[in-house]
Design a protein around this motif. Structure first.
Motif, short mmCIF file in Angstrom:
data_model
loop_
_atom_site.label_atom_id
_atom_site.label_comp_id
_atom_site.label_asym_id
_atom_site.label_seq_id
_atom_site.Cartn_x
_atom_site.Cartn_y
_atom_site.Cartn_z
N UNK A 1 0.82 -1.21 0.00
CA UNK A 1 0.00 0.00 0.00
C UNK A 1 0.86 1.26 0.00
N UNK A 2 1.99 1.19 0.67
CA UNK A 2 2.84 2.39 0.78
C UNK A 2 3.83 2.51 -0.38
N UNK A 3 3.95 1.45 -1.20
CA UNK A 3 5.01 1.39 -2.21
C UNK A 3 5.15 2.65 -3.06
N UNK A 4 4.06 3.13 -3.70
CA UNK A 4 4.26 4.30 -4.58
C UNK A 4 4.79 5.51 -3.83
N UNK A 5 4.33 5.68 -2.61
CA UNK A 5 4.76 6.86 -1.85
C UNK A 5 6.16 6.68 -1.27
N UNK A 6 6.56 5.44 -1.06
CA UNK A 6 7.95 5.18 -0.63
C UNK A 6 8.89 5.44 -1.80
N UNK A 7 8.49 4.95 -2.97
CA UNK A 7 9.32 5.14 -4.17
C UNK A 7 9.50 6.64 -4.44
N UNK A 8 8.39 7.40 -4.31
CA UNK A 8 8.43 8.86 -4.45
C UNK A 8 9.50 9.50 -3.56
N UNK A 9 9.68 8.91 -2.36
CA UNK A 9 10.66 9.43 -1.40
C UNK A 9 12.06 8.86 -1.63
N UNK A 10 12.23 8.06 -2.68
CA UNK A 10 13.54 7.48 -2.95
C UNK A 10 13.87 6.30 -2.05
N UNK A 11 12.83 5.75 -1.41
CA UNK A 11 13.05 4.60 -0.52
C UNK A 11 12.87 3.31 -1.33
N UNK A 12 13.85 2.43 -1.24
CA UNK A 12 13.78 1.19 -2.00
C UNK A 12 13.23 0.05 -1.18
N UNK A 13 12.65 -0.95 -1.87
CA UNK A 13 12.21 -2.18 -1.21
C UNK A 13 12.81 -3.34 -1.98
N UNK A 14 12.95 -4.47 -1.31
CA UNK A 14 13.61 -5.59 -1.97
C UNK A 14 12.74 -6.83 -1.86
N UNK A 15 12.78 -7.68 -2.90
CA UNK A 15 12.04 -8.95 -2.83
C UNK A 15 12.85 -9.93 -1.99
#
Ligand SMILES: Nc1ncnc2c1ncn2[C@@H]1O[C@H](COP(=O)(O)OP(=O)(O)O)[C@@H](O)[C@H]1O
Ligand SMILES: O=P(O)(O)OC[C@H]1O[C@H](OP(=O)(O)OP(=O)(O)O)[C@H](O)[C@@H]1O
Length: 190
Positions: A22-36
């Motif tokens: 749910x937070x992914x688009x807004x995290x990406x906007x902030x330059x925060x990465x996520x990993x599989x």
């Protein structure tokens, strides 16, 4: 400057994957990465959020140094790909779905990490796990017992170093609190 590791922990079924989605688009906007994550679960059971591998493949990957962090829980092995170290070195924040049992090791390797503990009422948690329908009822009870042991211990032992996010209410509310915490720090969003 190195980025921050944001280590999201909480019981199975508390909503870690849902929150990340749910937070992914807004995290990406902030330059925060996520990993599989890499998990020894079948490809169908892990979904998009992880890569499913066999125990043999996992052992091989681990021996080759493919993981920055890895642990075992619930009869499964979990690995966080080592590419997160490149992202952190490049200055990006990285949010990972972690393990409460592995918190000490994660903190040792990433001393500046921000630890987020997702909590949910135990009765709500049972209902969510049953509704998710991924584990047997016996496995669900084991996960609930593991949870009861952990949450109290964690809050008692790490109170000052943890940001507690309650996800017993609507997910959208939890997303806002997560983003507030990342943007402004614990004191403003508590
Ligand atoms: N705030 C919420 N309100 C209602 N249901 C939720 C909420 N957060 C998560 N869920 C549901 O709870 C179940 C477990 O969530 P999931 O993200 O798989 O948890 P985890 O990754 O921590 O194991 C899923 O069926 C999900 O849709
Ligand atoms: O030490 P613990 O905090 O109990 O955590 C052990 C593991 O259990 C959770 O994964 P799970 O298999 O439930 O997958 P999911 O939470 O992503 O659905 C968590 O993400 C950890 O990988």
């Amino acid at each position: 400057m190195a980025g921050r590791l944001i280590y999201l922990i909480g019981p199975s079924g508390s909503g870690k994957d849902s929150l990340l989605d749910a937070a992914r688009p807004r995290l990406v906007e902030r330059g925060c990465r996520m990993v599989r994550r890499v998990i020894t679960r079948s490809a169908e059971a892990v979904g998009e959020a992880a890569q499913g591998v066999s125990p043999e493949q996992f052992a091989l990957m681990e021996a080759e140094g493919a993981f920055a962090l890895s642990w075992q829980a619930n009869g499964l092995s979990y690995g966080i790909p080592r590419e997160i170290d490149d992202w952190l070195a490049a200055g990006d924040d990285v949010l990972v779905n972690g393990s409460r049992a592995h918190l000490a090791q994660a903190r040792e390797r990433y001393p500046t990490s921000l630890v987020l503990l997702l909590t949910v009422d135990q009765a709500v948690l049972r209902q969510r796990l049953i509704a998710r329908g991924r584990e047997s009822l016996a496995d669900i009870e084991e996960r609930l017992a593991r949870n009861a042991r952990f949450t109290a211990e964690l809050i008692a032992g790490n109170g000052a170093g943890l940001f507690v996010l309650d996800n017993s209410g609507p997910l959208a509310h939890t997303v806002e609190r997560l983003l507030c915490c990342l943007d402004h720090g614990r004191t403003v969003c508590a």
